[in-house]
Design a protein around this motif. Structure first.
Motif, PDB file in Angstrom:
ATOM      1  N   VAL A  50     -43.740  10.367  42.650  1.00 31.40           N
ATOM      2  CA  VAL A  50     -42.736  10.880  41.858  1.00 31.40           C
ATOM      3  C   VAL A  50     -42.182  11.702  42.903  1.00 31.40           C
ATOM      4  N   SER A  51     -40.732  11.468  43.053  1.00 25.79           N
ATOM      5  CA  SER A  51     -39.843  12.742  43.996  1.00 25.79           C
ATOM      6  C   SER A  51     -38.726  13.313  43.141  1.00 25.79           C
ATOM      7  N   ALA A  52     -38.514  14.590  43.283  1.00 22.26           N
ATOM      8  CA  ALA A  52     -37.438  15.119  42.584  1.00 22.26           C
ATOM      9  C   ALA A  52     -36.456  15.771  43.713  1.00 22.26           C
ATOM     10  N   GLN A  53     -35.390  15.142  44.078  1.00 26.16           N
ATOM     11  CA  GLN A  53     -34.556  15.210  45.031  1.00 26.16           C
ATOM     12  C   GLN A  53     -33.304  16.377  44.248  1.00 26.16           C
ATOM     13  N   ASN A  54     -33.363  17.356  44.911  1.00 24.28           N
ATOM     14  CA  ASN A  54     -32.090  18.219  44.340  1.00 24.28           C
ATOM     15  C   ASN A  54     -32.579  18.569  42.782  1.00 24.28           C
ATOM     16  N   PRO A  55     -33.690  18.977  42.302  1.00 21.84           N
ATOM     17  CA  PRO A  55     -34.101  18.871  40.948  1.00 21.84           C
ATOM     18  C   PRO A  55     -33.276  19.636  40.148  1.00 21.84           C
ATOM     19  N   ILE A  56     -32.571  20.860  40.631  1.00 18.88           N
ATOM     20  CA  ILE A  56     -31.583  21.795  39.857  1.00 18.88           C
ATOM     21  C   ILE A  56     -30.270  21.671  40.424  1.00 18.88           C
ATOM     22  N   GLY A  57     -30.048  20.637  40.976  1.00 10.96           N
ATOM     23  CA  GLY A  57     -28.696  20.446  41.610  1.00 10.96           C
ATOM     24  C   GLY A  57     -28.338  21.295  42.779  1.00 10.96           C
ATOM     25  N   THR A  58     -27.478  21.011  43.744  1.00 13.71           N
ATOM     26  CA  THR A  58     -27.053  21.741  44.873  1.00 13.71           C
ATOM     27  C   THR A  58     -25.651  21.868  44.831  1.00 13.71           C
ATOM     28  N   LYS A  59     -25.086  23.078  44.976  1.00 15.46           N
ATOM     29  CA  LYS A  59     -23.794  23.688  44.981  1.00 15.46           C
ATOM     30  C   LYS A  59     -23.452  23.939  46.495  1.00 15.46           C
ATOM     31  N   MET A  60     -22.169  23.523  47.023  1.00 13.48           N
ATOM     32  CA  MET A  60     -21.712  23.871  48.162  1.00 13.48           C
ATOM     33  C   MET A  60     -20.084  24.193  48.027  1.00 13.48           C
ATOM     34  N   GLN A  61     -19.817  25.366  48.509  1.00 10.16           N
ATOM     35  CA  GLN A  61     -18.532  25.893  48.200  1.00 10.16           C
ATOM     36  C   GLN A  61     -17.592  26.258  49.443  1.00 10.16           C
ATOM     37  N   SER A  62     -16.334  25.657  49.419  1.00 11.44           N
ATOM     38  CA  SER A  62     -15.831  25.752  50.833  1.00 11.44           C
ATOM     39  C   SER A  62     -14.675  26.774  50.355  1.00 11.44           C
ATOM     40  N   SER A  63     -14.036  27.130  51.654  1.00 10.74           N
ATOM     41  CA  SER A  63     -12.941  28.260  51.476  1.00 10.74           C
ATOM     42  C   SER A  63     -11.806  27.934  50.786  1.00 10.74           C
ATOM     43  N   ASN A  64     -11.605  26.449  50.802  1.00 10.94           N
ATOM     44  CA  ASN A  64     -10.348  26.181  49.873  1.00 10.94           C
ATOM     45  C   ASN A  64     -10.616  26.224  48.337  1.00 10.94           C
ATOM     46  N   ALA A  99     -11.711  23.004  54.234  1.00 10.88           N
ATOM     47  CA  ALA A  99     -12.851  22.053  53.377  1.00 10.88           C
ATOM     48  C   ALA A  99     -13.943  22.284  53.782  1.00 10.88           C
ATOM     49  N   SER A 100     -14.598  22.834  54.869  1.00  8.88           N
ATOM     50  CA  SER A 100     -15.887  22.721  55.521  1.00  8.88           C
ATOM     51  C   SER A 100     -16.670  23.700  54.565  1.00  8.88           C
ATOM     52  N   ALA A 101     -17.899  23.244  54.256  1.00  4.28           N
ATOM     53  CA  ALA A 101     -18.772  23.769  53.225  1.00  4.28           C
ATOM     54  C   ALA A 101     -20.308  24.036  53.632  1.00  4.28           C
TER      55      ALA A 101
END
Length: 656
Positions: A235-249, A212-214
């Motif tokens: 004003v602050s935009a945190q991860n404005p377009i979203g962030t994807k993390m893919q694990s080996s599972n 499940a590590s990603a």
């Protein structure tokens, strides 16, 4: 309470926890597949990662939806804000100072003048070790770089199989590392910044946990605008377009975007006291909006008291929690403590401890800080019409005050008033300098632009700006009685003069002989008519006359100006205006002028091609040509041309 230390179907029962926690564990239970140990662990740890992430954020968002292939988690930086902002209810997006700005709004780095370090540690809910580290280093006078990390981990998780028997223990960690940059645009009262982030999560104890590590990449953007010394908007935009993390599972984790907006007000109740009042709002797609409000009262230069309200979305609404904190500063070091309960359960209360290096101002900076100038007038970028400008203000800690090199009288309270002449039309730099007894000095400068104005061109006149700009730049002149006569019809002599002056030539000597039969050497525009003819800008008539006082039609004026500006001309394919047919001899010139913005002042679809052209219209069209337009643009620009005139005298100096 150790509700994270065991994951099985019975862990929901017998624990005192909030409805949100129960809902999360119920979601976890529904997400697991208990048919086999491996399936159970895979499903259990997919849910556990969500519980862990949300728990690390102290249940800051509502329960996530768990699925086999997609899992919404929260940025670990959501809580990694430092004990100072936490004590203020996390209302910090417009405050954004010291090393804590790294975690909420990197735009705050732009005002860092000394290196800064910050660290925070806590133990969330008795289970999760949570550590924050950050550092800021000034790169230039108005910019700084920063780096930081938020590291959270939990160990000793009791793993059980489908029968409930223990199968060992596991561990899990969730971290983010980032680099930041901020810049302070002083002239615009604006700070901008951004962070590049690397996310990592993983654990040990079973193959399904390790799979499940990603990891993933993201970024933040921020800005702070300060319209005044006391008010700031952020004003602050945190991860404005979203962030994807893919694990080996094959489980994809999504860190959603979060937008924060807020404002802060800085007050000074007494000489050695400061008060900051701030409020923020969190805006996230698909989640309840949350508010943050707080205040910091600096009772002495070394002790600050804080309080706030931190609102977090929970299942079915929002949860509001009071916060408190204290800060102690000594020798450039700052110790901060924050108390933050979560819900009504006592076990959820968390204590945050932060140690920071905020820097010690250099002695010279300290001396200059006690020596300052506050100018009341004139304002920077002031536009005036008089031949003098009033200068007034307050100089603290000053033994001598000068305005453009001349001493002015100063009252005991530091107030002063002077009048600076602006004998020449155009740009003037007003420089006020204050010196203390030790010879240290500070300066304040104001840019002042003096324009020509006319009694018959009042505020609101449609051509006020081009008339004042053109006359100040020397392209046109008014009349001796102080009027411009904007509606007066333009003559051929006047258009010749206008064109020559627009080329930067000012002629004073009259021709020795006649220029045309009807233009004698002593005619007021004779030199300009001769120069305009020599430059190929105008022509006389076949009978040897120029007819200098003949009124100019719009067709003639437009044609002359298009030729003067060397605009490309082609046969008109359609009617430029409803009353200008394509076959008209001047249609191609009208079309060229229209295409290049020269006729932007025309309202409606009729031009009146045969009408006489007024002085206001001619100046408006002239201001759109390349040469004249540049002269006017340079004149009206406050970014260049302002030089300190050391010899400028003070014509009046007085005590208020």
């Amino acid at each position: 309470m150790k509700f994270l230390n065991r994951i099985d179907d019975n862990s929901i029962e017998g624990n005192r926890m909030s409805n949100v926690k129960c809902q999360m564990l119920n979601d976890l239970k529904a997400a697991r597949k208990p048919r086999s140990l491996s399936a159970r662990l895979a499903g259990g740890f997919a849910g556990f990662r969500a519980i862990f992430a949300v728990s690390c954020l102290l249940l800051a968002v509502s329960s996530p939806v768990f699925a086999a292939d997609n899992l919404v988690v929260v940025d670990p930086m959501y809580i990694g804000v430092g004990a100072r902002p936490l004590g203020m209810g996390k209302a910090y997006v417009a405050v954004a100072e010291d090393g804590d700005a790294l975690f909420i709004n990197p735009a705050g780095l732009g005002k860092a003048t000394t290196p800064k370090l910050t660290s925070m540690y806590t133990n969330l809910l008795g289970d999760v070790n949570y550590m924050v580290l950050g550092g800021v280093y000034p790169q230039t006078q108005n910019s700084a770089i920063g780096a930081g990390a938020v590291i959270s981990s939990i160990s000793g998780i009791d793993l059980r199989d489908s029968s409930g028997a223990s199968s060992g223990t596991g561990s899990w960690g969730n971290s983010v590392f980032f680099l930041s940059y901020g810049v302070n645009l002083e002239e615009s009262n604006l700070q901008l910044g951004g962070s590049f982030k690397y996310f990592s999560q993983g654990g040990a104890g079973a193959a399904t946990i390790e799979s499940a590590s990603a990891s993933g990449m993201g970024f933040d953007l921020g800005a702070v605008y300060s319209p005044s010394e006391n008010l700031s908007l952020g004003v602050s935009a945190q991860n404005p377009i979203g962030t994807k993390m893919q694990s080996s599972n094959r489980i994809e984790n999504t860190i959603p975007s979060l937008f924060k907006v807020g404002g802060s007000l800085k007050l000074k109740p007494a000489e050695s006291q400061k008060l900051i009042i701030a409020a923020d709002m969190d805006l996230a797609r698909g989640a309840q909006s949350a508010m943050h409000a707080g205040a910091e009262y600096q009772a002495t230069p070394n002790i600050s008291l804080r309080a706030g309200l931190d609102q977090n979305p929970v299942a079915g609404g929002v949860e509001t929690n009071p916060t408190m904190g204290i800060g102690i500063t000594s020798g450039g070091m700052q110790f901060n403590y924050a108390f933050h309960p979560y819900g009504a359960i006592a076990e959820n209360t968390t204590h945050y401890f932060s140690v920071s290096y905020v820097g010690v101002p250099k002695q010279a900076a300290a001396e200059e800080a006690s020596l300052n100038i506050t100018l009341k007038e004139p304002s920077d970028k002031a536009v005036v019409y008089a031949d003098a400008v009033k200068v007034s203000g307050l100089a603290k800690g000053a033994a001598v005050v000068t305005v453009n090199g001349a001493n002015v009288l100063v009252e005991k309270d530091g107030s002063f008033t002077a009048s600076v002449p602006i004998s020449k039309i155009g740009k003037k730099l007003v420089l006020v300098e204050a010196k203390n007894a030790q010879g240290k000095s500070v300066q304040e400068a104001r840019r002042v632009l003096r324009l020509l104005n006319f009694a018959d061109v009042p505020d609101g006149h449609w051509a006020k700006q081009p008339i004042e700009g053109s006359s100040t730049a020397g392209l046109v002149q008014g009349y001796p009685d102080g009027t411009f006569k904007p509606e007066r019809v333009l003559t051929r002599a006047e258009i010749a003069t206008l064109l020559v002056r627009a080329k930067g030539k000012e002629l004073t000597e009259r021709p020795a002989s006649s220029v045309f039969k009807d233009v004698k050497g002593d005619f007021w525009a004779a030199a300009y008519i001769k120069e305009a003819v020599d430059m190929g800008l105008v022509k006389g008539y076949p009978d040897g006359k120029f007819r200098p006082n003949k009124r100019l039609t719009k067709a003639e004026a437009i044609t002359v100006l298009v030729r003067y500006d060397k605009l490309p001309v082609s046969v008109a394919m359609e009617n430029p205006y409803r009353d200008v047919k394509a076959k008209h001899w001047a249609a191609k010139y009208v079309q060229a002028a229209k295409d290049n913005g020269m006729l932007s002042y025309i309202e409606g679809d009729k031009l009146g091609l045969g009408n006489a052209v007024s002085r206001a219209e001619s100046v408006e069209m002239m201001s759109k040509t390349t040469v004249a337009g540049k002269l006017i643009k340079d004149l009206l620009s406050f970014e260049k041309g302002y030089e300190y005139e050391k010899s400028a005298p003070i014509i009046k100096a007085s005590i208020n």
